[in-house]
Enzyme design. Structure first.
Site, PDB file in Angstrom:
ATOM      1  N   HIS A   1       0.656  -1.181   0.031  1.00  0.00           N
ATOM      2  CA  HIS A   1      -0.057  -0.225  -0.069  1.00  0.00           C
ATOM      3  C   HIS A   1       0.826   1.342   0.117  1.00  0.00           C
ATOM      4  O   HIS A   1       0.230   2.354  -0.530  1.00  0.00           O
ATOM      5  CB  HIS A   1      -0.867   0.029   1.222  1.00  0.00           C
TER       6      HIS A   1
ATOM      7  N   ASP B   1      -7.445  -2.143  -1.278  1.00  0.00           N
ATOM      8  CA  ASP B   1      -8.607  -2.861  -0.629  1.00  0.00           C
ATOM      9  C   ASP B   1      -9.817  -2.405  -1.237  1.00  0.00           C
ATOM     10  O   ASP B   1     -10.134  -1.312  -1.736  1.00  0.00           O
ATOM     11  CB  ASP B   1      -8.370  -2.338   0.751  1.00  0.00           C
TER      12      ASP B   1
ATOM     13  N   GLU C   1      -7.036 -11.895   3.408  1.00  0.00           N
ATOM     14  CA  GLU C   1      -7.853 -10.891   3.318  1.00  0.00           C
ATOM     15  C   GLU C   1      -8.734 -10.916   1.930  1.00  0.00           C
ATOM     16  O   GLU C   1      -8.050 -10.953   0.828  1.00  0.00           O
ATOM     17  CB  GLU C   1      -7.252  -9.656   3.463  1.00  0.00           C
TER      18      GLU C   1
ATOM     19  N   HIS D   1      -8.143  -7.664  -0.339  1.00  0.00           N
ATOM     20  CA  HIS D   1      -6.862  -6.969  -0.605  1.00  0.00           C
ATOM     21  C   HIS D   1      -5.967  -7.511  -1.737  1.00  0.00           C
ATOM     22  O   HIS D   1      -6.317  -8.674  -2.156  1.00  0.00           O
ATOM     23  CB  HIS D   1      -5.759  -7.299   0.473  1.00  0.00           C
TER      24      HIS D   1
END
Length: 199
Positions: free
Chosen positions: A108, A115, A179, A182
């Protein structure tokens, strides 16, 4: 480079310039697992231009599958200083595996991760089985076949996650095991070694 200087850098593209998405950065405000605003006055509506093009492509793929659906961006550029805050927040817990160690760096922080989830034709988030940032096993893509078989995930929730992945993977993004929301763009090791980190 500091986040405050990103608007003048040619390698980055503002999310506002990407058509067909909705932006709701969850670390602005308290609707996140930390429960407070982490971005404050920082402008984090940015991606590296390569990931931004990937997002444009994902929007187009989703449109071919479900013309009335849209991608909802929950997080994009996350300055390294904020990554350090997330890491510190989980200090002493068993949940640190959900957050990249700042010593290694989050993708990120290079503007090369997203996300994201999907909004339906009414502007409602599709049911993915858990909320964004639910730091629980039910969020793990790796275990979805098992969860589908034992009823932890419904067929609809499983299909919704599959639809999200079809759009993102088709555009060149890669997921992670823990996740469903993500996605990284590019090889994380190469990104960490050669791309510009935003602090």
């Amino acid at each position: 480079m500091l986040c405050e200087d990103i608007k003048d850098h040619a390698e980055f593209k503002c999310l506002d310039d990407i058509a067909g998405i909705v932006i709701d950065l969850r670390y602005v405000g308290d609707n996140n697992f930390v429960g407070r605003d982490l971005y404050g006055s920082l402008d984090c509506r940015w991606l590296h231009k390569e990931a931004a093009q990937g997002l444009v492509d994902a929007v187009a793929i989703l449109r071919t599958k479900q013309p009335t659906y849209r991608l909802l961006v929950l997080d994009a550029l996350r300055p390294h200083r904020v990554q350090e805050m997330l890491w510190k927040h989980l200090e002493g817990t068993s949940l640190r595996s959900y957050v990249a160690d700042p010593a290694r760096g989050s993708i990120h922080s290079f503007g090369m991760a997203l996300d994201v989830t999907i909004l339906d034709e009414h502007g409602q988030e599709l049911d993915m089985g858990t909320a964004f940032d639910a730091l629980v096993e039910k969020s793990h893509p790796k275990q979805e076949p098992e969860f589908l078989a034992n009823g932890t995930l419904t067929p609809s929730q499983f299909e919704n996650r599959q639809l999200l992945r079809e759009a993102m993977f088709g555009a060149g993004f890669r997921g992670i095991n823990s996740e469903w929301w993500h996605f990284n763009f590019g090889d994380p090791d190469v990104v960490r070694q050669t791309y510009l980190r935003i602090d």
